[in-house]
Structures are given as C-alpha cells and as structure tokens.
Design a protein around this motif. Structure first.
Motif, PDB file in Angstrom:
ATOM      1  N   ILE A 100     -68.157  18.079   0.057  1.00  0.00           N
ATOM      2  CA  ILE A 100     -69.057  17.657  -1.232  1.00  0.00           C
ATOM      3  C   ILE A 100     -69.081  16.323  -1.606  1.00  0.00           C
ATOM      4  N   GLU A 101     -67.806  15.576  -1.218  1.00  0.00           N
ATOM      5  CA  GLU A 101     -67.770  14.022  -1.345  1.00  0.00           C
ATOM      6  C   GLU A 101     -68.752  13.453  -0.414  1.00  0.00           C
ATOM      7  N   ILE A 102     -68.750  14.017   0.779  1.00  0.00           N
ATOM      8  CA  ILE A 102     -69.956  13.251   2.031  1.00  0.00           C
ATOM      9  C   ILE A 102     -71.103  13.806   1.377  1.00  0.00           C
ATOM     10  N   MET A 103     -71.612  15.105   1.172  1.00  0.00           N
ATOM     11  CA  MET A 103     -72.835  15.260   0.611  1.00  0.00           C
ATOM     12  C   MET A 103     -73.429  14.646  -0.388  1.00  0.00           C
ATOM     13  N   GLU A 104     -72.451  14.550  -1.674  1.00  0.00           N
ATOM     14  CA  GLU A 104     -72.830  13.857  -2.653  1.00  0.00           C
ATOM     15  C   GLU A 104     -72.978  12.080  -2.546  1.00  0.00           C
ATOM     16  N   GLY A 105     -71.966  11.895  -1.754  1.00  0.00           N
ATOM     17  CA  GLY A 105     -71.895  10.105  -1.625  1.00  0.00           C
ATOM     18  C   GLY A 105     -73.003   9.630  -0.766  1.00  0.00           C
ATOM     19  N   GLU A 106     -73.202  10.506   0.175  1.00  0.00           N
ATOM     20  CA  GLU A 106     -74.351   9.920   1.150  1.00  0.00           C
ATOM     21  C   GLU A 106     -75.628  10.583   0.833  1.00  0.00           C
ATOM     22  N   ASN A 107     -75.696  11.408   0.165  1.00  0.00           N
ATOM     23  CA  ASN A 107     -77.154  12.311  -0.354  1.00  0.00           C
ATOM     24  C   ASN A 107     -77.493  12.892   0.816  1.00  0.00           C
ATOM     25  N   ILE A 108     -76.622  13.708   1.383  1.00  0.00           N
ATOM     26  CA  ILE A 108     -77.250  14.315   2.523  1.00  0.00           C
ATOM     27  C   ILE A 108     -76.681  15.830   2.606  1.00  0.00           C
ATOM     28  N   GLY A 109     -77.134  16.762   3.295  1.00  0.00           N
ATOM     29  CA  GLY A 109     -76.975  18.148   3.236  1.00  0.00           C
ATOM     30  C   GLY A 109     -76.802  18.937   2.113  1.00  0.00           C
ATOM     31  N   ARG A 110     -77.602  18.226   0.874  1.00  0.00           N
ATOM     32  CA  ARG A 110     -77.569  19.045  -0.493  1.00  0.00           C
ATOM     33  C   ARG A 110     -78.012  20.521  -0.596  1.00  0.00           C
ATOM     34  N   ALA A 111     -78.690  20.823   0.536  1.00  0.00           N
ATOM     35  CA  ALA A 111     -79.063  22.163   0.669  1.00  0.00           C
ATOM     36  C   ALA A 111     -77.885  23.222   0.736  1.00  0.00           C
ATOM     37  N   HIS A 112     -76.675  22.507   1.278  1.00  0.00           N
ATOM     38  CA  HIS A 112     -75.598  23.411   1.472  1.00  0.00           C
ATOM     39  C   HIS A 112     -74.253  22.940   0.481  1.00  0.00           C
ATOM     40  N   LEU A 113     -74.813  22.135  -0.466  1.00  0.00           N
ATOM     41  CA  LEU A 113     -73.703  21.524  -1.666  1.00  0.00           C
ATOM     42  C   LEU A 113     -73.314  22.799  -2.302  1.00  0.00           C
ATOM     43  N   GLY A 114     -74.239  23.642  -2.512  1.00  0.00           N
ATOM     44  CA  GLY A 114     -73.878  24.814  -3.606  1.00  0.00           C
ATOM     45  C   GLY A 114     -72.664  25.735  -3.108  1.00  0.00           C
ATOM     46  N   SER A 115     -73.232  25.865  -1.786  1.00  0.00           N
ATOM     47  CA  SER A 115     -72.147  26.702  -0.944  1.00  0.00           C
ATOM     48  C   SER A 115     -70.903  26.091  -0.882  1.00  0.00           C
ATOM     49  N   ALA A 116     -70.826  24.874  -0.426  1.00  0.00           N
ATOM     50  CA  ALA A 116     -69.592  23.888  -0.185  1.00  0.00           C
ATOM     51  C   ALA A 116     -68.822  24.055  -1.609  1.00  0.00           C
ATOM     52  N   MET A 117     -69.504  23.831  -2.933  1.00  0.00           N
ATOM     53  CA  MET A 117     -68.827  24.168  -3.994  1.00  0.00           C
ATOM     54  C   MET A 117     -68.372  25.639  -4.068  1.00  0.00           C
ATOM     55  N   GLY A 118     -69.161  26.474  -3.840  1.00  0.00           N
ATOM     56  CA  GLY A 118     -68.686  27.925  -3.798  1.00  0.00           C
ATOM     57  C   GLY A 118     -67.315  28.191  -2.969  1.00  0.00           C
ATOM     58  N   ILE A 119     -67.327  27.645  -1.950  1.00  0.00           N
ATOM     59  CA  ILE A 119     -66.277  27.818  -1.115  1.00  0.00           C
ATOM     60  C   ILE A 119     -64.908  27.205  -1.677  1.00  0.00           C
ATOM     61  N   LEU A 120     -65.271  26.174  -2.278  1.00  0.00           N
ATOM     62  CA  LEU A 120     -63.967  25.346  -3.107  1.00  0.00           C
ATOM     63  C   LEU A 120     -63.598  26.203  -4.387  1.00  0.00           C
ATOM     64  N   ALA A 121     -64.471  26.663  -4.969  1.00  0.00           N
ATOM     65  CA  ALA A 121     -64.136  27.794  -6.280  1.00  0.00           C
ATOM     66  C   ALA A 121     -63.313  28.821  -5.752  1.00  0.00           C
ATOM     67  N   GLN A 122     -63.661  29.394  -4.601  1.00  0.00           N
ATOM     68  CA  GLN A 122     -62.999  30.593  -3.979  1.00  0.00           C
ATOM     69  C   GLN A 122     -61.580  30.057  -3.634  1.00  0.00           C
ATOM     70  N   ALA A 123     -61.449  28.920  -3.178  1.00  0.00           N
ATOM     71  CA  ALA A 123     -60.010  28.845  -2.809  1.00  0.00           C
ATOM     72  C   ALA A 123     -59.097  28.351  -4.238  1.00  0.00           C
ATOM     73  N   GLU A 124     -59.993  27.549  -5.251  1.00  0.00           N
ATOM     74  CA  GLU A 124     -59.390  27.673  -6.577  1.00  0.00           C
ATOM     75  C   GLU A 124     -59.100  28.957  -6.849  1.00  0.00           C
ATOM     76  N   VAL A 125     -59.890  29.937  -6.952  1.00  0.00           N
ATOM     77  CA  VAL A 125     -59.184  31.545  -7.294  1.00  0.00           C
ATOM     78  C   VAL A 125     -58.166  31.565  -6.788  1.00  0.00           C
ATOM     79  N   ALA A 126     -58.068  31.584  -5.369  1.00  0.00           N
ATOM     80  CA  ALA A 126     -57.014  32.007  -4.529  1.00  0.00           C
ATOM     81  C   ALA A 126     -55.476  31.148  -4.927  1.00  0.00           C
TER      82      ALA A 126
END
Length: 187
Positions: free
Chosen positions: A48-74
C-alpha cells in the motif's frame, strides 16, 4: 511462498515501483493463507505504501487494503479491520474496481466478528452481487467461507456446515487443494 519471496527479492533488487508494489501484494496474500498474519499485514502495508507513495498499481490498491484488513481480522483487530475494509470498499466504488473483492470479504469478516449482523449481511450480499456481475468465480469459495462464519455467529438461512462444504467443493473445482486443506484444518 517461494514464488512470492523470489518476486520480492527480484523487485527490490532492480524492479520498477509497480513490480515492487505487486510483489509485496503477492507476499501479503501468500502469507495470509499461510496464517502468518503479522507478516501478511506488514507486506500488505508495504504494498500500500508503494502504491500510494509512487502512485502506481492503484487498480490493485483496494485488494491490498482488503488483504491487510483480513490479516487484521485474524490478529483480532476487528475495529481496525472494519475501518480499512470500509475505506477499501469506498476506494473500489469510487474507481469502479469491482474485480478486487478482498475488501468486501474483509468487511463481512470484520462486521461478523464485531457482532454487526446488518453490516456483515450487506457486505455478503454485495460480494455475491459483484461475483455475479464480474464473473469472479475464484472468489465464490471465499464467499461461502464468509457465509459459514456468518451462520455460526447469527441466526441465518445459511447453514454453516453446508456453506463450508460448498467452499471446499468450489476450491476443489478450481484446483485449489491448499485451501481445501486449510478449511479442513480450521473447521
């Protein structure tokens, strides 16, 4: 895991920002399903840091955030997981990124864990609708898994054992035996 490690090593050595972001995304996802939740969260945060910081891969940012959220649930950080998942769902809606379904799955998980029946049900219904709309059949077994969790937590028309079996059958049909084994161990 081996491929994810190789991707991160090679991307960090000389890859583009996009390659680095996607390599860390892949690592976060792989670690999530290896039940290495702290490491998954760290890799997802890096993606997420790379995608946001370099403004790249943003089509996958939601997915990365979703994976982070799932890890936080666990990890038991349900409020934080819900915040991240809802932010990711909002981002995906805003950018019409409906093939990136981890945020909706994480939202259902977090709402279920917090005892928020209506929030969980809304996330599950939207996930189902998006699977139908996008044809994302690879997400279907995860939806069944989330429905099983919902059925264990709340009075529901879904039966937890049936939904879990549907998840296993769908994973088998996709050739994802590792997920079948994961579900068998956990339930």
């Amino acid at each position: 895991m081996s491929l994810a490690h190789t991707a991160v090593s090679e991307a960090e050595f000389g890859g583009t920002g996009y390659a680095r972001g996607m390599a860390h995304w892949a690592m976060g996802n792989a670690l999530l399903y290896q039940c290495e939740f702290e490491s998954s969260a760290a890799a997802s945060k890096k993606a997420i840091e790379i995608m946001e910081g370099e403004n790249i891969g943003r089509a996958h940012l939601g997915s990365a955030m979703g994976i982070l959220a799932q890890a936080e649930v666990a990890l038991g950080n349900l409020e934080r997981a819900r915040e991240i998942a809802l932010e990711a769902v909002g981002f995906c809606h805003e950018h019409q990124l409906y093939w990136e379904l981890p945020p909706w799955l994480a939202s259902a998980q977090a709402h279920t864990g917090l005892g928020d029946r209506q929030g969980a049900l809304a996330a599950l219904e939207e996930t189902h609708s998006l699977i139908d709309r996008t044809g994302a059949v690879v997400v279907q077994p995860f939806l069944h898994e989330r429905r099983a969790e919902f059925a264990r937590a709340f009075d529901s028309d879904w039966d937890a054992a049936s939904e879990l079996q549907h998840a296993k059958d769908a994973f088998s049909k996709l050739g994802a035996q590792g997920h079948v084994e994961r579900l068998t161990k956990r339930h």
